[in-house]
Design a protein around this motif. Structure first.
Motif, PDB file in Angstrom:
ATOM      1  N   ARG A 206      27.864  40.999  50.951  1.00  0.00           N
ATOM      2  CA  ARG A 206      27.713  42.413  51.557  1.00  0.00           C
ATOM      3  C   ARG A 206      28.806  43.255  50.547  1.00  0.00           C
ATOM      4  O   ARG A 206      28.237  44.300  50.079  1.00  0.00           O
ATOM      5  N   ASP A 207      29.753  42.895  50.270  1.00  0.00           N
ATOM      6  CA  ASP A 207      30.740  43.660  49.317  1.00  0.00           C
ATOM      7  C   ASP A 207      30.114  43.713  47.874  1.00  0.00           C
ATOM      8  O   ASP A 207      30.070  44.888  47.512  1.00  0.00           O
ATOM      9  N   LEU A 208      29.343  42.932  47.369  1.00  0.00           N
ATOM     10  CA  LEU A 208      28.854  42.726  45.992  1.00  0.00           C
ATOM     11  C   LEU A 208      27.689  43.895  46.228  1.00  0.00           C
ATOM     12  O   LEU A 208      27.558  44.521  45.202  1.00  0.00           O
ATOM     13  N   GLU A 209      27.017  43.678  46.966  1.00  0.00           N
ATOM     14  CA  GLU A 209      25.644  44.735  47.075  1.00  0.00           C
ATOM     15  C   GLU A 209      26.477  46.097  47.227  1.00  0.00           C
ATOM     16  O   GLU A 209      25.711  46.883  46.904  1.00  0.00           O
ATOM     17  N   TRP A 210      27.417  46.268  48.039  1.00  0.00           N
ATOM     18  CA  TRP A 210      27.828  47.749  48.216  1.00  0.00           C
ATOM     19  C   TRP A 210      28.468  48.349  46.838  1.00  0.00           C
ATOM     20  O   TRP A 210      28.145  49.392  46.506  1.00  0.00           O
ATOM     21  N   LEU A 211      28.816  47.458  46.167  1.00  0.00           N
ATOM     22  CA  LEU A 211      29.341  47.768  44.545  1.00  0.00           C
ATOM     23  C   LEU A 211      28.059  47.902  43.594  1.00  0.00           C
ATOM     24  O   LEU A 211      28.415  48.328  42.600  1.00  0.00           O
ATOM     25  N   LYS A 212      26.940  47.594  44.161  1.00  0.00           N
ATOM     26  CA  LYS A 212      25.831  47.651  43.322  1.00  0.00           C
ATOM     27  C   LYS A 212      25.816  46.643  42.146  1.00  0.00           C
ATOM     28  O   LYS A 212      25.232  46.895  41.077  1.00  0.00           O
ATOM     29  N   ILE A 213      26.138  45.438  42.573  1.00  0.00           N
ATOM     30  CA  ILE A 213      26.261  44.396  41.656  1.00  0.00           C
ATOM     31  C   ILE A 213      24.947  43.566  42.070  1.00  0.00           C
ATOM     32  O   ILE A 213      24.740  43.120  43.101  1.00  0.00           O
ATOM     33  N   GLU A 214      24.185  43.308  41.060  1.00  0.00           N
ATOM     34  CA  GLU A 214      22.903  42.575  40.955  1.00  0.00           C
ATOM     35  C   GLU A 214      23.077  41.106  40.543  1.00  0.00           C
ATOM     36  O   GLU A 214      23.929  41.172  39.210  1.00  0.00           O
TER      37      GLU A 214
ATOM     38  N   ARG B 148      46.212  39.901  51.750  1.00  0.00           N
ATOM     39  CA  ARG B 148      46.428  41.162  51.650  1.00  0.00           C
ATOM     40  C   ARG B 148      45.369  42.077  51.899  1.00  0.00           C
ATOM     41  O   ARG B 148      44.778  42.350  51.250  1.00  0.00           O
ATOM     42  N   ARG B 149      45.089  42.449  53.131  1.00  0.00           N
ATOM     43  CA  ARG B 149      44.019  43.057  53.693  1.00  0.00           C
ATOM     44  C   ARG B 149      44.039  44.417  53.075  1.00  0.00           C
ATOM     45  O   ARG B 149      42.949  45.098  53.347  1.00  0.00           O
ATOM     46  N   ASP B 150      45.369  45.154  52.819  1.00  0.00           N
ATOM     47  CA  ASP B 150      44.844  46.327  52.402  1.00  0.00           C
ATOM     48  C   ASP B 150      44.360  46.712  50.852  1.00  0.00           C
ATOM     49  O   ASP B 150      43.882  47.569  50.986  1.00  0.00           O
ATOM     50  N   THR B 151      44.178  45.479  50.318  1.00  0.00           N
ATOM     51  CA  THR B 151      43.556  45.780  49.149  1.00  0.00           C
ATOM     52  C   THR B 151      41.957  44.889  49.106  1.00  0.00           C
ATOM     53  O   THR B 151      41.343  44.898  48.214  1.00  0.00           O
ATOM     54  N   GLY B 152      41.598  44.595  50.409  1.00  0.00           N
ATOM     55  CA  GLY B 152      40.347  43.789  50.682  1.00  0.00           C
ATOM     56  C   GLY B 152      39.183  45.074  50.476  1.00  0.00           C
ATOM     57  O   GLY B 152      39.366  46.269  50.718  1.00  0.00           O
ATOM     58  N   LEU B 153      38.040  44.723  49.882  1.00  0.00           N
ATOM     59  CA  LEU B 153      36.977  45.486  49.844  1.00  0.00           C
ATOM     60  C   LEU B 153      36.634  46.178  50.971  1.00  0.00           C
ATOM     61  O   LEU B 153      36.107  47.535  51.207  1.00  0.00           O
ATOM     62  N   ARG B 154      36.579  45.270  51.973  1.00  0.00           N
ATOM     63  CA  ARG B 154      36.012  45.934  53.318  1.00  0.00           C
ATOM     64  C   ARG B 154      36.921  46.983  53.813  1.00  0.00           C
ATOM     65  O   ARG B 154      36.694  48.317  54.235  1.00  0.00           O
ATOM     66  N   ALA B 155      38.254  46.960  53.700  1.00  0.00           N
ATOM     67  CA  ALA B 155      39.048  47.689  54.165  1.00  0.00           C
ATOM     68  C   ALA B 155      39.465  48.968  53.416  1.00  0.00           C
ATOM     69  O   ALA B 155      39.480  50.042  53.781  1.00  0.00           O
ATOM     70  N   LEU B 156      38.994  48.725  51.931  1.00  0.00           N
ATOM     71  CA  LEU B 156      39.082  50.068  51.040  1.00  0.00           C
ATOM     72  C   LEU B 156      37.617  50.653  51.563  1.00  0.00           C
ATOM     73  O   LEU B 156      37.651  52.170  51.629  1.00  0.00           O
ATOM     74  N   ARG B 157      36.483  50.351  52.024  1.00  0.00           N
ATOM     75  CA  ARG B 157      35.338  50.653  52.375  1.00  0.00           C
ATOM     76  C   ARG B 157      35.508  51.586  53.467  1.00  0.00           C
ATOM     77  O   ARG B 157      35.133  52.613  53.767  1.00  0.00           O
ATOM     78  N   GLU B 158      36.173  50.735  54.468  1.00  0.00           N
ATOM     79  CA  GLU B 158      36.448  51.569  55.728  1.00  0.00           C
ATOM     80  C   GLU B 158      37.501  52.516  55.860  1.00  0.00           C
ATOM     81  O   GLU B 158      37.452  53.371  56.931  1.00  0.00           O
ATOM     82  N   SER B 159      38.211  52.814  54.828  1.00  0.00           N
ATOM     83  CA  SER B 159      39.344  53.831  54.680  1.00  0.00           C
ATOM     84  C   SER B 159      38.311  55.056  54.098  1.00  0.00           C
ATOM     85  O   SER B 159      39.201  56.171  54.189  1.00  0.00           O
ATOM     86  N   GLY B 160      37.246  54.939  53.788  1.00  0.00           N
ATOM     87  CA  GLY B 160      36.463  55.969  53.166  1.00  0.00           C
ATOM     88  C   GLY B 160      36.149  56.083  51.795  1.00  0.00           C
ATOM     89  O   GLY B 160      35.658  57.006  51.106  1.00  0.00           O
TER      90      GLY B 160
END
Length: 294
Positions: free
Chosen positions: A61-69, A268-280
């Motif tokens: 999910r995170d890699l697809e969000w970053l447009k990594i193929e 350290r969830r504050d730097t997690g990609l999901r957390a960054l995505r959910e932060s906007g």
């Protein structure tokens, strides 16, 4: 005509990806594109106790969000235990591995008994005490007796014997830089790790063994990863030499660190990609942040 270079990103599904993982994945993708090469994704799920399907789904999910193929199918280590077992058997036949029976508690007690304020027990690059040589001195008969009795044990690389068997000067080509700026032709010093584990009862293969075998099977030509794995390359070079495997080029990139100066961790969830995505934050913003300074 030369084959195209092959790059890979190989996360473990034992937690959520963070900004540091994004840096490594994006850099591998960028270098593969610039070189007209291939980009593979490998799921390093050897640790069946900690790796979960949920975390693996999160990686995709995170890699697809970053447009990594990446190319498919994805190689999952848990589906290839036979490859690691075969490599371990070859090393056993060479006489460069041995069964180790000391528990964590026994190791701690042994070190405490022999360490003094003026003579600290030697540590590996990660700060962990080197394994005592008690089991390495056991006779073949005693080893077989303990194994037959069902004594828990792991298989460790006898680094001293392995280096003698390798019978070559171990080096690698570093296209990035180590923690102290090491670059170019680097001399491998596997002895600084002591006798590392290659297999244990709850994990058929260690990181060192599985990653070395996988890179060879997948034809990886360029290993691009963080500087925290720079020193681990010495063990990988030793295993490559013993098993007659090809040697990739290596590029160790700088790490993204937190406000406390330490490298990012999955805890350290504050730097997690999901957390960054959910932060906007947008994927574009995260990509730029991950690659900043490279």
């Amino acid at each position: 005509m030369a084959s195209p270079p092959v790059f890979r990103f190989a996360p473990s599904p034992n937690g959520e990806l963070h900004l540091g993982h994004a840096r490594s994945a994006l850099l591998n993708q960028r270098l593969a594109r610039e070189a007209g090469g291939r980009f593979l994704l490998r799921i390093e799920d050897i640790d069946l106790a900690r790796c979960t399907p949920e975390f693996e789904a999160g990686i995709y999910r995170d890699l697809e969000w970053l447009k990594i193929e990446w190319e498919k199918p994805v190689r999952r280590q848990s589906e290839h235990f036979v490859d690691y077992a075969a490599a371990l058997e070859r090393l056993k036949a060479m006489g460069v591995v041995y069964p180790s029976f000391m528990s964590r508690g026994q190791i701690r007690d042994h070190i405490a008994e022999h360490e003094t304020p003026s003579r600290r027990w030697p540590r590996d690059p990660d700060g962990a005490p080197l394994y005592p040589h008690v089991d390495r001195a056991l006779t073949r008969r005693e080893r077989q007796k303990r194994i037959a009795s069902g004594a828990p044990h792991a298989w460790r690389l006898d680094v001293a014997a392995a280096m003698e068997t390798a019978a070559e000067k171990l080096t690698w080509t570093e296209l990035g830089a180590g923690p102290l700026g090491e670059t170019g032709k680097v001399t491998a010093r596997p002895e600084i790790w002591g006798d590392v584990i290659l297999s244990r009862s709850d994990a058929p293969a260690s990181y060192h063994l599985s990653v070395t075998v996988d890179d060879a099977i997948q034809g990886i030509t360029d290993v691009v990863r963080g500087q925290d794995l720079f020193h681990a390359t010495a063990i990988h070079r030793l295993l490559q030499s013993l098993l007659g495997l090809p040697v990739p080029r290596y590029r160790h990139h700088s790490l993204i660190v937190g406000e406390d100066g330490r490298k990012l961790a999955k805890s350290r969830r504050d730097t997690g990609l999901r957390a960054l995505r959910e932060s906007g934050m947008s994927a574009k913003e995260v990509r730029a942040l991950a690659l900043e300074g490279l």
